[in-house]
Design a protein around this motif. Structure first.
Motif, PDB file in Angstrom:
ATOM      1  N   HIS A  56       0.868  -1.183   0.000  1.00 55.38           N
ATOM      2  CA  HIS A  56       0.000   0.000   0.000  1.00 55.38           C
ATOM      3  C   HIS A  56       0.895   1.219   0.000  1.00 55.38           C
ATOM      4  CE1 HIS A  56       0.819   0.916   4.334  1.00 55.38           C
ATOM      5  NE2 HIS A  56       1.104  -0.367   4.301  1.00 55.38           N
ATOM      6  N   ASP A  57       0.352   2.355  -0.444  1.00 55.42           N
ATOM      7  CA  ASP A  57       1.125   3.597  -0.392  1.00 55.42           C
ATOM      8  C   ASP A  57       0.164   4.763  -0.222  1.00 55.42           C
ATOM      9  OD1 ASP A  57       3.011   5.533  -0.474  1.00 55.42           O
ATOM     10  OD2 ASP A  57       3.650   5.213  -2.528  1.00 55.42           O
ATOM     11  N   CYS A  58      -0.465   5.231  -1.307  1.00 51.96           N
ATOM     12  CA  CYS A  58      -1.273   6.448  -1.214  1.00 51.96           C
ATOM     13  C   CYS A  58      -2.577   6.250  -0.435  1.00 51.96           C
ATOM     14  CB  CYS A  58      -1.597   6.961  -2.613  1.00 51.96           C
ATOM     15  SG  CYS A  58      -2.776   5.930  -3.526  1.00 51.96           S
ATOM     16  N   ARG A  59      -3.160   5.063  -0.522  1.00 56.32           N
ATOM     17  CA  ARG A  59      -4.476   4.751   0.043  1.00 56.32           C
ATOM     18  C   ARG A  59      -5.549   5.706  -0.475  1.00 56.32           C
ATOM     19  NH1 ARG A  59      -4.236   1.712   5.799  1.00 56.32           N
ATOM     20  NH2 ARG A  59      -2.317   0.554   5.450  1.00 56.32           N
ATOM     21  N   GLU A  60      -5.353   6.214  -1.689  1.00 52.54           N
ATOM     22  CA  GLU A  60      -6.320   7.130  -2.305  1.00 52.54           C
ATOM     23  C   GLU A  60      -6.693   6.701  -3.715  1.00 52.54           C
ATOM     24  OE1 GLU A  60      -4.386  10.940  -2.168  1.00 52.54           O
ATOM     25  OE2 GLU A  60      -5.104  11.358  -0.143  1.00 52.54           O
ATOM     26  N   GLY A  61      -6.324   5.477  -4.095  1.00 54.61           N
ATOM     27  CA  GLY A  61      -6.677   5.000  -5.437  1.00 54.61           C
ATOM     28  C   GLY A  61      -5.830   5.590  -6.546  1.00 54.61           C
ATOM     29  N   CYS A  63      -1.895   5.410  -6.628  1.00 58.20           N
ATOM     30  CA  CYS A  63      -0.538   4.907  -6.910  1.00 58.20           C
ATOM     31  C   CYS A  63      -0.504   3.505  -7.507  1.00 58.20           C
ATOM     32  CB  CYS A  63       0.294   4.939  -5.637  1.00 58.20           C
ATOM     33  SG  CYS A  63      -0.179   3.692  -4.422  1.00 58.20           S
ATOM     34  N   GLY A  64      -1.512   2.701  -7.260  1.00 53.34           N
ATOM     35  CA  GLY A  64      -1.528   1.337  -7.798  1.00 53.34           C
ATOM     36  C   GLY A  64      -0.772   0.336  -6.951  1.00 53.34           C
ATOM     37  N   ALA A  65      -0.348   0.727  -5.744  1.00 59.75           N
ATOM     38  CA  ALA A  65       0.441  -0.191  -4.907  1.00 59.75           C
ATOM     39  C   ALA A  65      -0.418  -1.291  -4.291  1.00 59.75           C
ATOM     40  CB  ALA A  65       1.154   0.591  -3.802  1.00 59.75           C
ATOM     41  N   CYS A  66      -1.653  -0.975  -3.911  1.00 60.44           N
ATOM     42  CA  CYS A  66      -2.465  -1.993  -3.230  1.00 60.44           C
ATOM     43  C   CYS A  66      -2.899  -3.064  -4.232  1.00 60.44           C
ATOM     44  CB  CYS A  66      -3.662  -1.353  -2.537  1.00 60.44           C
ATOM     45  SG  CYS A  66      -4.743  -0.416  -3.623  1.00 60.44           S
ATOM     46  N   SER A  67      -2.948  -4.287  -3.762  1.00 58.57           N
ATOM     47  CA  SER A  67      -3.117  -5.379  -4.734  1.00 58.57           C
ATOM     48  C   SER A  67      -3.576  -6.636  -4.015  1.00 58.57           C
ATOM     49  CB  SER A  67      -1.776  -5.659  -5.403  1.00 58.57           C
ATOM     50  OG  SER A  67      -0.777  -5.867  -4.423  1.00 58.57           O
ATOM     51  N   LEU A  68      -4.856  -6.791  -3.815  1.00 58.99           N
ATOM     52  CA  LEU A  68      -5.337  -7.996  -3.142  1.00 58.99           C
ATOM     53  C   LEU A  68      -6.467  -8.636  -3.936  1.00 58.99           C
ATOM     54  CD1 LEU A  68      -5.562  -6.642   0.534  1.00 58.99           C
ATOM     55  CD2 LEU A  68      -3.681  -7.900  -0.519  1.00 58.99           C
ATOM     56  N   VAL A  69      -6.459  -9.957  -3.960  1.00 60.44           N
ATOM     57  CA  VAL A  69      -7.608 -10.689  -4.493  1.00 60.44           C
ATOM     58  C   VAL A  69      -8.507 -10.994  -3.296  1.00 60.44           C
ATOM     59  CG1 VAL A  69      -8.389 -12.811  -5.602  1.00 60.44           C
ATOM     60  CG2 VAL A  69      -6.341 -11.649  -6.445  1.00 60.44           C
ATOM     61  N   GLU A 167      -7.646   8.804 -21.421  1.00 58.22           N
ATOM     62  CA  GLU A 167      -8.329   7.575 -21.016  1.00 58.22           C
ATOM     63  C   GLU A 167      -7.297   6.491 -20.676  1.00 58.22           C
ATOM     64  OE1 GLU A 167     -10.695   5.745 -24.099  1.00 58.22           O
ATOM     65  OE2 GLU A 167     -12.108   4.939 -22.625  1.00 58.22           O
ATOM     66  N   HIS A 168      -6.254   6.397 -21.494  1.00 57.75           N
ATOM     67  CA  HIS A 168      -5.247   5.354 -21.268  1.00 57.75           C
ATOM     68  C   HIS A 168      -4.225   5.758 -20.211  1.00 57.75           C
ATOM     69  CE1 HIS A 168      -7.072   4.101 -25.075  1.00 57.75           C
ATOM     70  NE2 HIS A 168      -6.829   2.905 -24.605  1.00 57.75           N
ATOM     71  N   ALA A 169      -4.022   7.068 -20.048  1.00 54.39           N
ATOM     72  CA  ALA A 169      -3.078   7.540 -19.023  1.00 54.39           C
ATOM     73  C   ALA A 169      -3.597   7.263 -17.617  1.00 54.39           C
ATOM     74  CB  ALA A 169      -2.824   9.034 -19.196  1.00 54.39           C
ATOM     75  N   GLU A 170      -4.879   6.920 -17.505  1.00 53.67           N
ATOM     76  CA  GLU A 170      -5.448   6.653 -16.180  1.00 53.67           C
ATOM     77  C   GLU A 170      -4.905   5.380 -15.546  1.00 53.67           C
ATOM     78  OE1 GLU A 170      -9.419   7.314 -14.799  1.00 53.67           O
ATOM     79  OE2 GLU A 170      -9.963   8.088 -16.768  1.00 53.67           O
ATOM     80  N   CYS A 171      -4.304   4.490 -16.366  1.00 58.76           N
ATOM     81  CA  CYS A 171      -3.761   3.230 -15.830  1.00 58.76           C
ATOM     82  C   CYS A 171      -2.767   3.526 -14.712  1.00 58.76           C
ATOM     83  CB  CYS A 171      -3.081   2.438 -16.947  1.00 58.76           C
ATOM     84  SG  CYS A 171      -2.146   1.007 -16.343  1.00 58.76           S
ATOM     85  N   ILE A 172      -2.969   2.909 -13.539  1.00 59.81           N
ATOM     86  CA  ILE A 172      -2.067   3.127 -12.401  1.00 59.81           C
ATOM     87  C   ILE A 172      -1.097   1.954 -12.228  1.00 59.81           C
ATOM     88  CG2 ILE A 172      -3.516   4.743 -11.117  1.00 59.81           C
ATOM     89  CD1 ILE A 172      -4.578   2.361  -9.481  1.00 59.81           C
ATOM     90  N   GLY A 173      -1.126   1.002 -13.156  1.00 59.71           N
ATOM     91  CA  GLY A 173      -0.152  -0.098 -13.117  1.00 59.71           C
ATOM     92  C   GLY A 173      -0.280  -0.994 -11.904  1.00 59.71           C
TER      93      GLY A 173
END
Ligand code: FES
Length: 261
Positions: A56-61, A63-69, A167-173
């Motif tokens: 996790h990092d920004c916790r604001e949607g 940075c793209g760091a959070c990643s859970l199934v 539209e494509h720049a929105e990708c946070i990886g």
């Protein structure tokens, strides 16, 4: 709320992993999912146990760091598109923006890491997503000097092209596309990055080499092939559309033909 959590625990990349069961009590519906995990970790630390590792990092949607199934869905029940979400939920949500009001008292929640061979588990719920960095390094940049903001405004961009790029720049990886894909394909991520730059005049000098090099790097990282199942676009918290992949395929064909001439 009182919840039963079944969490993937794995000491390191080489150790075998397994689901461990924990009970958490006193969870507020207003907590975010990560705050709920913070509560679990505080209890584990106080008991002298190893806390659950998660990214996790920004916790604001952002940075793209959070990643859970969560319960089988990348980014959980609110991460799916509005067409699949129930009426109390909404789409386009990262794990950090998922709140506990999406769950009910007494629920059992399964929490797993992104599962893809190109994203090896580092520990517990943390996976190594550096393959994405290497795809970006292969071509996700421009060499044109853009100057300051007023200079950039001096290069006119047609409105449809600007909208397409945004539209494509929105990708946070974040990698939800890979985690959701039954083939572990990174085509949606790579296409978002290629299309974002290829449509702009500033991205034109590397237009051909960008798509060829980024696709080659993607293939070399061990991601699976795309069979257009569409799960990637369904799981994407930023709404990168499935036709992004066909747009990149068109770019790739064009670049391949030009390279052969
Ligand atoms: S922590 Fe940054 S997007 Fe979730």
């Amino acid at each position: 709320m009182k919840l039963t959590l079944r969490v993937w625990r794995q000491k390191n990349a080489d150790a075998p992993g397994a689901m461990s069961t924990y009970q958490v009590d006193g969870i507020s519906q207003d907590m975010s999912f990560l705050e709920m995990l913070d509560t679990l970790n505080e209890e584990l630390i106080l008991a002298g146990d190893d806390p659950v590792a998660f990214d996790h990092d920004c916790r604001e949607g952002i940075c793209g760091a959070c990643s859970l199934v969560i319960n089988g869905d990348a980014h959980g029940p609110n991460g799916v598109s509005p067409a699949r979400a129930d009426s109390s939920a909404w789409g386009s949500t990262t794990t950090c923006q998922l709140h506990m009001r999406a769950f009910h008292d007494g629920d059992t929640i399964d929490i797993e890491p992104w599962r893809a061979s190109a994203f090896p588990v580092v520990k517990d719920l943390v996976v190594d997503r550096s393959a994405f960095d290497r795809i970006i390094q292969a071509g996700g940049y421009i060499s044109a000097p853009t100057g300051t903001a007023p200079d950039a405004h001096a290069t006119p961009v047609p409105k449809p092209d600007a909208d397409f790029a945004f539209e494509h720049a929105e990708c946070i990886g974040c990698g939800a596309c890979v985690a959701a894909c039954p083939n572990g394909s990174a085509m949606l991520f790579t296409s978002a990055k290629v299309n974002h730059l290829n449509v702009l005049p500033q991205g034109a000098p590397e237009r051909e080499t960008r798509v060829l090099d980024m696709v080659e790097q993607m293939d070399s990282e061990g991601f699976g092939g795309c069979t257009l199942t569409g799960e990637c676009a369904t799981a994407c918290p930023k709404g990168i559309p499935l036709p992004s992949i066909s747009a990149m395929n068109k770019e790739w064909l064009r670049a391949t033909r030009k390279a052969r001439r």
